[in-house]
Design a protein around this motif. Structure first.
Motif, PDB file in Angstrom:
ATOM      1  N   ILE A   1       0.841  -1.203   0.000  1.00  0.00           N
ATOM      2  CA  ILE A   1       0.000   0.000   0.000  1.00  0.00           C
ATOM      3  C   ILE A   1       0.875   1.250   0.000  1.00  0.00           C
ATOM      4  O   ILE A   1       0.627   2.204  -0.749  1.00  0.00           O
ATOM      5  CB  ILE A   1      -0.955   0.002   1.209  1.00  0.00           C
ATOM      6  N   ASN A   2       1.917   1.241   0.838  1.00  0.00           N
ATOM      7  CA  ASN A   2       2.832   2.383   0.891  1.00  0.00           C
ATOM      8  C   ASN A   2       3.542   2.596  -0.446  1.00  0.00           C
ATOM      9  O   ASN A   2       3.711   3.730  -0.905  1.00  0.00           O
ATOM     10  CB  ASN A   2       3.878   2.183   1.992  1.00  0.00           C
ATOM     11  N   LEU A   3       3.950   1.472  -1.071  1.00  0.00           N
ATOM     12  CA  LEU A   3       4.616   1.555  -2.368  1.00  0.00           C
ATOM     13  C   LEU A   3       3.671   2.127  -3.406  1.00  0.00           C
ATOM     14  O   LEU A   3       4.052   2.984  -4.215  1.00  0.00           O
ATOM     15  CB  LEU A   3       5.105   0.169  -2.802  1.00  0.00           C
ATOM     16  N   ARG A   4       2.426   1.666  -3.390  1.00  0.00           N
ATOM     17  CA  ARG A   4       1.421   2.144  -4.337  1.00  0.00           C
ATOM     18  C   ARG A   4       1.197   3.647  -4.170  1.00  0.00           C
ATOM     19  O   ARG A   4       1.113   4.387  -5.154  1.00  0.00           O
ATOM     20  CB  ARG A   4       0.110   1.389  -4.101  1.00  0.00           C
ATOM     21  N   GLU A   5       1.124   4.083  -2.921  1.00  0.00           N
ATOM     22  CA  GLU A   5       0.920   5.510  -2.654  1.00  0.00           C
ATOM     23  C   GLU A   5       2.111   6.331  -3.124  1.00  0.00           C
ATOM     24  O   GLU A   5       1.944   7.430  -3.671  1.00  0.00           O
ATOM     25  CB  GLU A   5       0.674   5.722  -1.159  1.00  0.00           C
ATOM     26  N   ARG A   6       3.320   5.807  -2.908  1.00  0.00           N
ATOM     27  CA  ARG A   6       4.515   6.527  -3.356  1.00  0.00           C
ATOM     28  C   ARG A   6       4.575   6.594  -4.882  1.00  0.00           C
ATOM     29  O   ARG A   6       4.933   7.631  -5.456  1.00  0.00           O
ATOM     30  CB  ARG A   6       5.780   5.863  -2.796  1.00  0.00           C
ATOM     31  N   LEU A   7       4.221   5.471  -5.521  1.00  0.00           N
ATOM     32  CA  LEU A   7       4.204   5.442  -6.988  1.00  0.00           C
ATOM     33  C   LEU A   7       3.181   6.421  -7.532  1.00  0.00           C
ATOM     34  O   LEU A   7       3.453   7.163  -8.477  1.00  0.00           O
ATOM     35  CB  LEU A   7       3.878   4.029  -7.484  1.00  0.00           C
ATOM     36  N   THR A   8       1.984   6.410  -6.933  1.00  0.00           N
ATOM     37  CA  THR A   8       0.913   7.305  -7.380  1.00  0.00           C
ATOM     38  C   THR A   8       1.352   8.751  -7.300  1.00  0.00           C
ATOM     39  O   THR A   8       1.120   9.543  -8.218  1.00  0.00           O
ATOM     40  CB  THR A   8      -0.359   7.082  -6.542  1.00  0.00           C
TER      41      THR A   8
END
Length: 277
Positions: A72-79
């Motif tokens: 989830i954290n990775l997804r948020e950073r990517l977004t």
């Protein structure tokens, strides 16, 4: 134990033990804390949780939660990063959506809008491999970019990882990686492009100027289309099916046929209504 077991609160007349029971997940040996009131034969579990896990299964569940949290954290950073690097909606279309897209009685415009809405509805229900590309063709000002923006914004709002930029902007980003001291490499950009749930490439065919640029850009476009196989891409272009091969090269155009719905949008230039009289 008497502080968290309701029956034991305020009592001292009990005994406790660690009993070996079967893990409800794997069936291996697990430990359960039990108690019984002195004078009674029945041993009761100290926890209200009836199902008991062994230490291995318990650790695996913890690791799974950690991995999910990291994902989830990775997804948020990517977004966040992708919005800054690959989200370039034209200023006059920042709020573009389907409600604001006027059909004006044109059949091809109505069908394009309906197809785009159905495309979005099915996007969440099928796997990435089942999704297909769109190539929206038409003269300048007929609403191609508006439809593409509406698709991109809607899916982005639904939580999908979406990129939107012109092919010229994307190719300029790639070319910038060749400069000395560049913060990103071409490989970095290609890795990014593979991560998008949906990528919108606007204005396909208008990116090249000189012959050298054309040769280079068509080779890069071919690579981009190839690396997006298995992930859907929406293209818009001012060229029709007859003239697009000349604009992007026969090899690129041939690759576009793969898993792509061609849509021809025919209408008057909507920008005429903004003309100063």
């Amino acid at each position: 134990m008497r502080y968290y077991v309701e029956e034991l609160k305020g009592r001292d007349d009990y005994e406790a033990r660690i009993n070996q029971v079967a893990c409800y997940i794997c069936g291996e040996q697990a430990e359960r804390t039990e108690y019984r009131i002195l004078g009674c034969e029945e041993w009761k579990p100290a926890s209200k949780k009836y199902q008991v896990e062994c230490s291995k299964c318990r650790d695996q569940k913890v690791i799974k939660k950690i991995n999910e949290h990291e994902a989830i954290n990775l997804r948020e950073r990517l977004t966040s990063r992708f919005k800054e690097e690959y989200w370039f909606i034209p200023e006059d279309l920042k709020e573009a959506g389907f409600k604001k897209f006027q059909v004006n009685g044109k059949n091809s415009v109505f069908e394009t809008k309906r197809y785009a809405i159905n495309y979005i509805k099915s996007f969440s229900k099928i796997s990435s491999e089942q999704r297909h590309n769109l190539l929206i063709m038409g003269n300048p000002g007929v609403g191609k970019t508006h439809i593409a923006v509406a698709i991109a914004r809607t899916l982005k709002d639904k939580g999908f990882l979406v990129g939107f930029l012109t092919t010229g902007t994307l190719l300029a980003k790639i070319k910038a990686t060749y400069q000395k001291g560049a913060s990103k490499t071409e490989e970095d950009i290609f890795k990014d492009l593979k991560k998008f749930d949906l990528l919108v490439l606007d204005d396909l065919g208008s990116e090249a100027r000189s012959k050298d640029e054309f040769d280079w850009s068509k080779n890069k476009l071919f690579e981009i289309i190839n690396l997006r196989i298995g992930k859907p891409t929406v293209y818009t272009t001012n060229f029709n099916e007859e003239h697009l091969p000349t604009a992007v090269g026969e090899r690129v155009f041939s690759r576009l046929y793969n898993n792509t719905k061609f849509i021809e949008l025919v209408s008057e230039d909507y920008r005429k209504k903004f003309q100063v009289k």
